[in-house]
Design an enzyme around this catalytic site. Structure first.
Site, PDB file in Angstrom:
ATOM      1  N   CYS A  30      18.523  92.681  57.446  1.00 21.25           N
ATOM      2  CA  CYS A  30      19.937  92.285  57.414  1.00 21.25           C
ATOM      3  C   CYS A  30      20.408  92.111  55.970  1.00 21.25           C
ATOM      4  CB  CYS A  30      20.113  90.988  58.202  1.00 21.25           C
ATOM      5  SG  CYS A  30      21.689  90.156  57.973  1.00 21.25           S
ATOM      6  N   CYS A  33      22.176  88.879  55.113  1.00 24.60           N
ATOM      7  CA  CYS A  33      21.198  87.781  55.079  1.00 24.60           C
ATOM      8  C   CYS A  33      20.563  87.681  53.697  1.00 24.60           C
ATOM      9  CB  CYS A  33      20.101  88.011  56.117  1.00 24.60           C
ATOM     10  SG  CYS A  33      20.663  88.016  57.831  1.00 24.60           S
TER      11      CYS A  33
END
Length: 235
Positions: A30, A33
């Protein structure tokens, strides 16, 4: 700290009874993230232990992800006393993250520290720094009531908007100033029933009724019962 399905209860829920815990649910693939992670770590580190950070890899810990009903990541939750108190999804700017984290455990001001004391001088000092400090006002008003200085208590309470605690203290001060006191809530309830017959035409009876009612815990079902009874007498 890295948290897993197996360690979540101990590392997060138990710890949240002491300090707020921020949970960062992320995954290695991600991109947002990877942007958020370092920022949130930096901001939590700045709290110097007032807030803890738990990082959860959702790919490796599906039970936690399911428990939080995570649909997209990064997803960030704040836990306090084993309950979710706040959350956000996505990579926010660092300034917004800092404001979000600081709300979880605000730094105590000098007035806050003084207001934690129970002596009159410390509370007066707190009010010199912050004249509208509700905690210091409530404690000092309670001291004044104990000393029989009801006017001083009411003057203190008048400085700030009333909340449930201050409303209760103000009612107590007004009642004691009129030498009205009861040894139990059952006696208060009996007096309220007596006053109901007079509240429509007697202003003093109505004021006493409202002050006596304010001495009950706001969640007490009798409060609603007596408010309805008062309304039916007045209208």
């Amino acid at each position: 700290m890295e948290v897993t399905d197996a360690t979540f209860d101990k590392d997060v829920l138990d710890l949240s009874e002491t300090i707020p815990v921020v949970i960062d649910l992320w995954a290695p693939w991600c991109a947002p993230c990877r942007t958020l992670g370092p920022m949130i770590e930096k901001v939590v580190d700045e709290t110097e232990g007032r807030v803890a950070l738990a990082k959860v890899n959702v790919d490796e810990n599906p039970a936690i992800s399911q428990a939080f009903k995570v649909q997209s990541i990064p997803a960030v939750f704040a836990i306090k006393d084993r309950k979710i108190v706040d959350s956000f999804v996505g990579a926010l700017p660092e300034q917004q993250i800092r404001a979000w984290v600081e709300k979880l455990a605000p730094i105590e001001s000098p007035a806050d520290l003084l207001a934690e004391a129970d002596d009159e001088q410390s509370l007066l000092s707190a009010l010199e720094l912050d004249p509208g400090h509700e905690g210091a006002i409530a404690k000092l008003a309670n001291i004044k009531i104990g000393l029989g200085d009801y006017d001083a208590a009411l003057e203190l309470i008048s400085r700030v908007p009333e909340n449930d605690e201050l409303r209760q203290l103000a009612a107590k001060a007004r009642l004691l100033a009129k030498d009205i006191s009861f040894s139990s809530q059952d006696e208060v309830e009996a007096r309220l029933n007596e006053l109901l017959s007079s509240v429509r035409d007697d202003d003093q009876a109505r004021k006493e009724f409202l002050d006596l009612l304010a001495t009950f815990d706001p969640s007490d079902p009798r409060v609603t019962q007596f408010r309805k009874a008062l309304t039916s007498r007045l209208f």
